[in-house]
Motif scaffolding. Sequence first.
Motif, short mmCIF file in Angstrom:
data_model
loop_
_atom_site.label_atom_id
_atom_site.label_comp_id
_atom_site.label_asym_id
_atom_site.label_seq_id
_atom_site.Cartn_x
_atom_site.Cartn_y
_atom_site.Cartn_z
N LYS A 57 0.81 -1.22 0.00
CA LYS A 57 0.00 0.00 0.00
C LYS A 57 0.85 1.28 0.00
O LYS A 57 0.33 2.38 -0.17
N CYS A 93 -6.12 -0.41 -2.13
CA CYS A 93 -6.61 0.75 -1.36
C CYS A 93 -5.55 1.18 -0.36
O CYS A 93 -4.91 0.32 0.26
N TYR A 99 -10.95 -6.51 7.96
CA TYR A 99 -11.85 -7.47 7.31
C TYR A 99 -11.85 -7.33 5.78
O TYR A 99 -12.64 -8.00 5.11
N CYS A 100 -11.00 -6.48 5.22
CA CYS A 100 -11.09 -6.16 3.78
C CYS A 100 -10.93 -7.40 2.91
O CYS A 100 -9.93 -8.11 3.00
N LEU A 102 -10.25 -7.58 -0.08
CA LEU A 102 -9.18 -7.47 -1.07
C LEU A 102 -7.93 -8.22 -0.63
O LEU A 102 -7.10 -8.59 -1.46
N THR A 145 -11.22 -0.97 -5.03
CA THR A 145 -10.49 0.15 -4.45
C THR A 145 -11.49 1.00 -3.69
O THR A 145 -12.69 0.76 -3.77
N ASP A 146 -11.03 1.97 -2.94
CA ASP A 146 -11.94 2.97 -2.37
C ASP A 146 -12.08 4.07 -3.43
O ASP A 146 -11.09 4.49 -4.04
N LYS A 177 -14.63 5.25 2.46
CA LYS A 177 -14.50 5.40 3.92
C LYS A 177 -13.57 6.58 4.21
O LYS A 177 -13.04 6.69 5.31
S1 SF4 Z 1 -11.70 1.10 2.78
FE1 SF4 Z 1 -12.63 -0.63 1.67
S2 SF4 Z 1 -11.14 -1.18 0.08
FE2 SF4 Z 1 -10.08 0.08 1.61
S3 SF4 Z 1 -9.15 -1.36 3.06
FE3 SF4 Z 1 -11.17 -0.77 3.89
S4 SF4 Z 1 -12.59 -2.35 3.13
FE4 SF4 Z 1 -10.71 -2.49 1.88
#
Ligand code: SF4
Length: 364
Positions: A57, A93, A99-100, A102, A145-146, A177
């Motif tokens: 990231k 992201c 918990y993501c 991705l 992605t966000d 978020k």
């Molecule tokens: S904002 Fe959404 S895409 Fe980014 S890490 Fe959190 S759950 Fe994953």
Amino acid sequence: MKNLPPEEVIVERGSEGSPIYQNLRRTLPLVRFSFVDDIAAANGGAGGVSNSFGSAKNKLYLAKHKGEFLKKCPGSEGQVCCNYFVINFASNCPMDCSYCYLQEYLADNSALKVFSNVGDLIDEVDATLKKHRGVFFRIGTGEITDSLALEPYTGMVRKILPYFAEQPNVLLELKTKSDCVDSLLDLDPKGRVVVGWSMNPQRVIDADEHATASLTERLNAAQRVQAAGYRLGFHFDPMIEYPGWEADYHAMLEETFAIIDWRKLSWVSLGVLRDTPGLKRTMRERFPRSQLLTGEQVLCPDGKLRYYQPLRVQMYRQMVSWIRRAAPTVKVYLCMESREVWEQVFGFAPSCEKELGNQIAPAS
Ligand code: SF4
């Protein structure tokens, strides 16, 4: 929000003419830029494998997207689907929720990437929207992605939004978020853009939504885009069950509806924590102290772990009753839930995904 800029930007040759490249150069004057012929090779081989999901990231890759941008949301097998399309203009992201999904979905391709060929994205969407003028499309940009977390650096949304604002048969949803809305405020969305926030009580944000905006920051950002003419959506998802969850979620809803004019809300969605055995293994490695690892879950027919059904129904009913008290006619739907759960919560289940899609976002 603790959204730090990338430590390095790695540009695949051929992307230097992109407006996104120009934006990155302008907004990240102190960050090192390097250039490579092929980002997959530069990032560790086939598909761009990165050994550590977390450290991936910190570097931002800029490259052309070689596949299709517009896709039907895959949904989840056996669950009621809301007929949603997605555009992937970036991958991974900069924030880091424990918990993501991705972490599993992009495990072999975890580089943080933004795509430089914006013109191809617009051309592809334009061809589809023109070919199906009789169809109303609900398109999101927040699947892998966000939608807004990288916006202060890339200016991607600012670049594509004016196109979507002019289309008669689309609603674009930017799901986030973050609180990165500054670049949207002087644009005219013409009723075609919904900014959707994923919402959780501050206790859940502190514990499991690392580097995201606080609840207050999300609500302030929502208030600002609402004042600028955008439609709003809220996704109370993933809802987390813990001792005292009711008080925290009720307080969050009261705070939300005290600040936001619910009559301008396009929709509210509800969903509980979902993961898989594979994702749980990754969570145990990366976030061993997360309380999310301790709750009881059952394996559902789509291969996802969820709280057992009676608890899910109880949580949804409770949330719906609080939402209805504050916002009597706002559209509420369940994300990735079965027909049985829909029927127990609402007394009906949509007959097909088109019906649900039309209920959520009728053509206008
Ligand atoms: S904002 Fe959404 S895409 Fe980014 S890490 Fe959190 S759950 Fe994953």
